[in-house]
Design an enzyme around this catalytic site. Structure first.
Site, PDB file in Angstrom:
ATOM      1  N   LYS A  20      17.632  10.829  -1.667  1.00 14.05           N
ATOM      2  CA  LYS A  20      17.322  11.713  -0.489  1.00 14.05           C
ATOM      3  C   LYS A  20      17.771  11.241   0.675  1.00 14.05           C
ATOM      4  O   LYS A  20      17.997  10.155   0.746  1.00 14.05           O
ATOM      5  CB  LYS A  20      16.163  12.580  -0.433  1.00 14.05           C
ATOM      6  CG  LYS A  20      14.973  11.477  -0.193  1.00 14.05           C
ATOM      7  CD  LYS A  20      14.852  11.295   1.309  1.00 14.05           C
ATOM      8  CE  LYS A  20      13.699  10.206   1.218  1.00 14.05           C
ATOM      9  NZ  LYS A  20      13.669   9.651   2.921  1.00 14.05           N
ATOM     10  N   ASP A 145       6.223  11.354  -0.320  1.00 13.33           N
ATOM     11  CA  ASP A 145       7.542  11.821  -0.395  1.00 13.33           C
ATOM     12  C   ASP A 145       7.902  12.145  -1.724  1.00 13.33           C
ATOM     13  O   ASP A 145       9.109  12.849  -2.498  1.00 13.33           O
ATOM     14  CB  ASP A 145       8.842  10.677  -0.143  1.00 13.33           C
ATOM     15  CG  ASP A 145       9.004  10.735   1.263  1.00 13.33           C
ATOM     16  OD1 ASP A 145       8.583  11.183   1.833  1.00 13.33           O
ATOM     17  OD2 ASP A 145       9.884   9.635   1.494  1.00 13.33           O
TER      18      ASP A 145
HETATM   19  O1  C5P Z   1       2.486   8.099   1.408  1.00 13.65           O
HETATM   20  P1  C5P Z   1       3.151   7.023   1.372  1.00 13.65           P
HETATM   21  O2  C5P Z   1       2.542   5.940   0.625  1.00 13.65           O
HETATM   22  O3  C5P Z   1       4.604   6.936   0.972  1.00 13.65           O
HETATM   23  O4  C5P Z   1       3.289   6.342   2.769  1.00 13.65           O
HETATM   24  C1  C5P Z   1       3.516   4.849   3.146  1.00 13.65           C
HETATM   25  C2  C5P Z   1       3.103   4.424   4.426  1.00 13.65           C
HETATM   26  O5  C5P Z   1       3.927   5.142   5.589  1.00 13.65           O
HETATM   27  C3  C5P Z   1       1.579   5.010   4.878  1.00 13.65           C
HETATM   28  O6  C5P Z   1       0.850   4.300   4.555  1.00 13.65           O
HETATM   29  C4  C5P Z   1       1.676   5.302   6.462  1.00 13.65           C
HETATM   30  O7  C5P Z   1       1.648   4.071   7.214  1.00 13.65           O
HETATM   31  C5  C5P Z   1       3.261   5.583   6.697  1.00 13.65           C
HETATM   32  N1  C5P Z   1       3.407   7.213   6.820  1.00 13.65           N
HETATM   33  C6  C5P Z   1       2.906   7.808   7.863  1.00 13.65           C
HETATM   34  N2  C5P Z   1       3.116   9.113   7.892  1.00 13.65           N
HETATM   35  C7  C5P Z   1       3.685   9.759   7.109  1.00 13.65           C
HETATM   36  C8  C5P Z   1       4.145   9.209   5.909  1.00 13.65           C
HETATM   37  C9  C5P Z   1       4.005   7.922   5.761  1.00 13.65           C
HETATM   38  O8  C5P Z   1       2.383   7.032   8.903  1.00 13.65           O
HETATM   39  N3  C5P Z   1       3.779  11.107   7.212  1.00 13.65           N
END
Ligand code: C5P
Length: 294
Positions: A20, A145
């Site tokens: 993406k 995501d």
């Molecule tokens: O959800 P995911 O594990 O992909 O997110 C990885 C990291 O990115 C989270 O632990 C957070 O630190 C950051 N993040 C965030 N806000 C979001 C998505 C991700 O702060 N909306």
């Protein structure tokens, strides 16, 4: 075992896991749970990984064409399989082969897309019969995501990214995606984001009014990514690369997600091929031509 359309047994399934780009990304604030509240317009592009999933009697095994990628419990594909296994008390296993093409740590959602493809494929192979809504809920537990890739194509995503509203606009755009061989950790970018300095929030509805008219020249003028300033501040080489891309006649140039990839939006396929050739000569990055998935 699942029976297919013509009553044949399905014990092996092949899937494409698309990458993406974020055409628009605004951060609305920091949440109590440590995540950031955001609104983003994601577009699937036809750069993809390939997954081959074969049913097994028990256990999960994962192999990957790229030896630098973990193939144990840390891999999001593994997490997807374990979640489905435990939630639906599945007594079967799977052998999964991942052919990796989407660059890693690139802001292109490769790991998330692989996980979504695994959920979709295993749901068929194991006959768990989950609806897309149920798959999306599980996907949200794997990563912010991942739910987007259950429906894919183009969508507005909000919350921490897991609330997905698919868009129905239907026009192919061409992209040049440039990966500078730098891996960026999303956590680092969000940690260094200077939210207090944001004077004016960008409005996603203004972007969508332009996006629905499907004119690459106008879309290119309106692309926006709040994370871009932080990415370019922490990685000056990316800023240099961005400046090189800006010398080309792209409709718009931007960092995807939390980087490190940059993309240039093109009016025509032939422009994308031409720019790819010229960019490959000018920088040491990996350059791809991709098109929106519709
Ligand atoms: O959800 P995911 O594990 O992909 O997110 C990885 C990291 O990115 C989270 O632990 C957070 O630190 C950051 N993040 C965030 N806000 C979001 C998505 C991700 O702060 N909306």
């Amino acid at each position: 075992m699942f029976r297919g359309q013509h009553n044949q047994m399905i014990s092996l399934i092949e899937l494409k896991a698309y990458a993406k780009v974020n055409l628009f990304l605004e951060v609305l604030g920091k949440r109590g749970d440590g995540y950031h509240e955001l609104v983003t317009v994601m577009q699937e592009i036809d750069l993809h990984d390939d997954l081959v999933i074969e049913e097994a009697d028990s256990g999960i095994s994962l192999t990957c064409s790229d030896s630098s990628i973990p193939t144990g419990r840390d891999n999001l594909i593994w997490k997807a399989a374990e979640l489905l296994l435990s939630r639906y008390k599945v007594s079967r296993g799977a052998r999964i082969r991942l052919e990796k093409r989407i660059p890693v740590g690139a802001g292109l959602g490769g790991g998330s897309s692989d996980a979504a493809a695994a959920l979709k494929g295993l749901n068929v192979l194991w006959g768990t019969g989950c609806s897309d809504q149920e798959l999306m809920e599980m996907a949200g537990e794997i990563g912010s995501d991942v739910p987007f890739f259950i429906s894919g194509k183009s969508a507005v995503c909000s919350g921490r990214g897991e609330v997905v509203s698919p868009l129905l606009f239907d026009k192919e755009c061409a992209y040049v995606v440039v990966y500078p061989n730098i891996k960026i950790n999303t956590v680092e970018i969000y940690k260094n984001l200077r939210l207090g300095l944001t004077k004016e929030m960008k409005d996603v509805n203004s972007f969508l009014r332009v996006f629905e008219r499907c004119c690459p020249v106008n879309i290119g003028r309106c692309v926006f990514n709040r994370l871009e300033e932080t990415v370019c501040r922490l990685y000056p080489d990316l800023l240099k690369l961005r400046n090189i891309l800006c010398e080309f006649d792209f409709c718009g140039v931007q960092v995807s997600g939390s980087g490190s990839s940059l993309f240039g939006l093109c009016e025509r396929r032939c422009d994308a091929e031409k720019f790819k050739e010229e960019l490959t000569k000018r920088c040491s990055a990996s350059v791809f031509v991709a098109h929106s998935v519709r």
